[in-house]
Enzyme design. Structure first.
Site, PDB file in Angstrom:
ATOM      1  NE  ARG A   1      10.596  -1.234  11.951  1.00 44.16           N
ATOM      2  CZ  ARG A   1      11.364  -2.026  11.237  1.00 44.16           C
ATOM      3  NH1 ARG A   1      11.612  -3.226  11.669  1.00 44.16           N
ATOM      4  NH2 ARG A   1      11.878  -1.648  10.090  1.00 44.16           N
TER       5      ARG A   1
ATOM      6  N   GLY B   1       9.861   4.538   5.138  1.00 42.20           N
ATOM      7  CA  GLY B   1      11.214   4.400   4.580  1.00 42.20           C
ATOM      8  C   GLY B   1      11.308   5.298   3.355  1.00 42.20           C
ATOM      9  NE  ARG B   2      15.923   3.205   1.158  1.00 40.35           N
ATOM     10  CZ  ARG B   2      16.917   2.360   1.414  1.00 40.35           C
ATOM     11  NH1 ARG B   2      18.146   2.716   1.178  1.00 40.35           N
ATOM     12  NH2 ARG B   2      16.684   1.145   1.877  1.00 40.35           N
ATOM     13  CB  ILE B   3       8.974   3.425  -1.107  1.00 39.02           C
ATOM     14  CG1 ILE B   3      10.110   2.725  -1.867  1.00 39.02           C
ATOM     15  CG2 ILE B   3       7.707   3.463  -1.955  1.00 39.02           C
ATOM     16  CD1 ILE B   3       9.901   1.234  -2.100  1.00 39.02           C
TER      17      ILE B   3
ATOM     18  CB  ALA C   1       4.097  -2.879   1.675  1.00 39.34           C
ATOM     19  NE  ARG C   2       7.870  -8.547  -0.633  1.00 40.84           N
ATOM     20  CZ  ARG C   2       8.376  -7.688  -1.518  1.00 40.84           C
ATOM     21  NH1 ARG C   2       7.633  -6.753  -2.059  1.00 40.84           N
ATOM     22  NH2 ARG C   2       9.642  -7.783  -1.894  1.00 40.84           N
TER      23      ARG C   2
ATOM     24  CG  HIS D   1       4.524  -7.619  -6.715  1.00 43.53           C
ATOM     25  ND1 HIS D   1       4.738  -8.474  -5.660  1.00 43.53           N
ATOM     26  CD2 HIS D   1       5.442  -6.612  -6.543  1.00 43.53           C
ATOM     27  CE1 HIS D   1       5.719  -8.012  -4.896  1.00 43.53           C
ATOM     28  NE2 HIS D   1       6.158  -6.885  -5.414  1.00 43.53           N
ATOM     29  CB  ILE D   2       3.377  -3.860 -12.122  1.00 41.41           C
ATOM     30  CG1 ILE D   2       2.029  -3.168 -11.842  1.00 41.41           C
ATOM     31  CG2 ILE D   2       3.180  -5.210 -12.790  1.00 41.41           C
ATOM     32  CD1 ILE D   2       1.303  -2.733 -13.110  1.00 41.41           C
TER      33      ILE D   2
ATOM     34  CD  GLU E   1       2.560 -10.889  -4.672  1.00 40.05           C
ATOM     35  OE1 GLU E   1       1.794 -10.024  -4.217  1.00 40.05           O
ATOM     36  OE2 GLU E   1       3.648 -10.638  -5.216  1.00 40.05           O
TER      37      GLU E   1
HETATM   38  C1  GLV Z   1       9.303  -5.390  -5.002  1.00 39.03           C
HETATM   39  O1  GLV Z   1       8.315  -5.763  -4.473  1.00 39.03           O
HETATM   40  C2  GLV Z   1      10.533  -5.195  -4.306  1.00 39.03           C
HETATM   41  O2  GLV Z   1      10.644  -5.541  -3.125  1.00 39.03           O
HETATM   42  O3  GLV Z   1      11.465  -4.685  -4.938  1.00 39.03           O
END
Ligand code: GLV
Length: 327
Positions: free
Chosen positions: A179, A156-158, A239-240, A287-288, A269
């Site tokens: 995908r 995606g964009r990131i 990501a997550r 998560h920063i 987390e």
């Molecule tokens: C951070 O994890 C977000 O989804 O913006």
């Protein structure tokens, strides 16, 4: 006319709260502590909107208990805390904060990649512990970044931002799996080549995860996938949590089946699996990835814009399920 009531579920920038107070009766959780499910339910009573920060689960049961709720505005691009089909069924709009965090998060993804490959935190701990007594030829020798193969899972964009940094800044050979395939123009801009997931795992010197979390991506990287990676490879997750099987990863790191990992997100987390805390070859951050003052403020303002846009003007800025409300 009475202002609509909203809840701000976590502490956020005072100037954003002040903006919201111009339009709404605002109840806020001033503390850094998340509200429990029961507290959230109680404080949502009578509220038309809620400003969430990505951790508050919005599902069918909560929606049924809060019939006046019309919009949930996440201050995050990820929205796996939303059960979007349930929200659509309940005619509740969900919004997120895309775009404003893309480049900042890509910067951090790249920083984490470099810190991981070049063993930044491990070597700093060594120095701080007073263990640096001599030069040696292989002291914290890490993996090359420039000119190596950068693999991106989730384009995606990131992901595209990380690809551009790697290709244009560091002369990396960029491969990706997603995908859907990017347009030829975007592939050219990112200098990225589409490959299957197996080839991605097999060929990447540095594998960066930037895909959304969903039941389909749960443990997308587990023991079987780690076994396919090069023993010299690094893995980075911005990501997550839950996309990586943290127990399998800690085992692979301990057994040096991959060289190192950089993790900004974790399963469950803010708890971090104790096995990850005891392996040396992992860089851990809380998560920063989107955490610069400017970007966090832009995210908070976009979440506020969505609340004001929808509840005051009938037009949200970045709706996730516009079909829910015909906007
Ligand atoms: C951070 O994890 C977000 O989804 O913006």
């Amino acid at each position: 006319m009475n202002k609509p009531s909203i809840l701000i579920a976590r502490a956020v920038f005072p100037e954003v709260i002040a903006r919201l107070q111009q339009h709404f009766e605002v109840e806020q959780n001033d503390s850094d502590e998340p509200l429990s499910r029961d507290q959230l339910l109680a404080r949502l009573q009578g509220k038309a909107g809620v400003f969430t920060t990505g951790g508050e689960r919005i599902d069918a049961a909560l929606l049924a208990a809060c019939p006046q709720l019309r919009i949930c505005a996440n201050m995050a691009v990820g929205y796996n805390n939303f059960d979007l089909p349930a929200m659509t069924a309940a005619k509740v709009l969900g919004t997120n904060t895309p775009d404003v965090l893309t480049e900042t998060t890509a910067d951090f993804g790249f920083a984490l990649l470099m810190a991981t490959a070049r063993r930044l935190t491990e070597s700093e701990h060594f120095l701080r512990a007073g263990q640096w007594t001599k030069w040696s030829y292989d002291l914290f020798a890490g993996a090359e970044v420039h000119g190596s193969t950068l693999g991106i899972l989730g384009m995606g964009r990131i992901g595209q931002g990380i690809a551009r940094r790697g290709a244009h800044g560091f002369g990396m050979n960029v491969i990706y799996h997603n995908r859907s395939r990017l347009t030829p123009e975007l592939e050219q801009e990112c200098k990225a080549r589409y490959v299957g997931k197996e080839e991605l795992l097999r060929e990447a010197d540095h594998l960066v995860l930037v895909l959304p979390y969903s039941p389909e991506s749960h443990h997308a990287i587990g023991a079987a996938e780690l076994a396919q990676m090069k023993p010299t490879a690094t893995l980075v997750n911005v990501a997550r949590g839950g996309i990586v099987d943290d127990v399998a990863l800690a085992k692979a790191l301990r057994e040096r089946r991959i060289a190192a990992a950089g993790l900004d997100v974790f399963e469950g987390e803010p708890k971090v699996h104790p096995d990850l805390l005891t392996v040396p070859n992992v860089v851990l951050t809380p998560h920063i990835a989107s955490g610069t003052v400017k970007t966090r403020l832009a995210m908070a303002n976009l979440a506020a814009d969505n609340l004001i846009g929808y509840l005051v003007h009938g037009k949200p800025v970045t709706p996730l399920n516009p079909e829910a409300v015909g906007s």
